[in-house]
Design a protein around this motif. Structure first.
Motif, short mmCIF file in Angstrom:
data_model
loop_
_atom_site.label_atom_id
_atom_site.label_comp_id
_atom_site.label_asym_id
_atom_site.label_seq_id
_atom_site.Cartn_x
_atom_site.Cartn_y
_atom_site.Cartn_z
N UNK A 29 40.24 74.51 93.24
CA UNK A 29 39.63 75.81 92.98
C UNK A 29 39.77 76.24 91.54
N UNK A 30 40.34 75.36 90.70
CA UNK A 30 40.53 75.69 89.29
C UNK A 30 39.21 76.15 88.67
N UNK A 31 39.30 77.21 87.85
CA UNK A 31 38.13 77.72 87.14
C UNK A 31 38.51 77.94 85.69
N UNK A 32 37.72 77.35 84.80
CA UNK A 32 37.94 77.53 83.37
C UNK A 32 36.60 77.79 82.71
N UNK A 33 36.54 78.83 81.87
CA UNK A 33 35.32 79.16 81.15
C UNK A 33 35.60 79.04 79.66
N UNK A 34 34.71 78.32 78.98
CA UNK A 34 34.76 78.18 77.52
C UNK A 34 33.49 78.80 76.95
N UNK A 35 33.64 79.59 75.89
CA UNK A 35 32.48 80.11 75.17
C UNK A 35 32.62 79.62 73.73
N UNK A 36 31.62 78.88 73.28
CA UNK A 36 31.63 78.30 71.94
C UNK A 36 32.89 77.46 71.70
#
Length: 131
Positions: A29-36
């Motif tokens: 269920x890991x969630x990682x968000x990267x922006x730029x």
């Protein structure tokens, strides 16, 4: 290290085009968000594999959300919303309210955006206001 990337979107805003990358561990269920390229959200263990992650994009901190929906079995669908609209609808609306020019000036990639509703002009992360 980004090894569970399941979706990548490019979002054109006044201050530039931002790359949003989403990692989803479908067993943890890991969630990682990267922006730029910069990690802005990390949740390592989530018991609920579907749901929604809300975050901001760009200098103006535009509200965005990634929706995680199960489609069948262990298959998932990922959609990006910007300002409460699907990315497609946001892009269509944006094309009506902003005019963008990309050009090469003295060997430098330059992006100029005119916000038709506010008459703000953006150029490579700097904003000017026309009186």
């Amino acid at each position: 290290m980004m090894n569970d990337i399941v979706a990548i979107w490019d979002v054109a805003l006044s201050d530039g085009v931002h790359k949003v990358e989403f990692e989803h561990g479908t067993t943890s269920g890991k969630r990682v968000i990267h922006v730029d390229g910069k990690e802005i959200i990390r949740k390592n263990w989530m018991f609920k594999l579907v749901g929604r992650e809300i975050f901001n994009i760009g200098k103006a901190k535009v509200k965005a959300a990634i929706n995680i929906d199960a489609v069948s079995g262990f298959a998932y669908e990922y959609t990006l919303e910007v300002k409460g609209k699907s990315l497609k609808k946001f892009t269509e609306q944006r094309s009506k309210t902003a005019k963008t020019w990309s050009l090469l000036l003295d060997g430098i990639d330059t992006r100029i955006v005119l916000e038709k509703d506010t008459m703000d002009v953006w150029c490579n992360l700097c904003t000017l206001q026309i009186a």
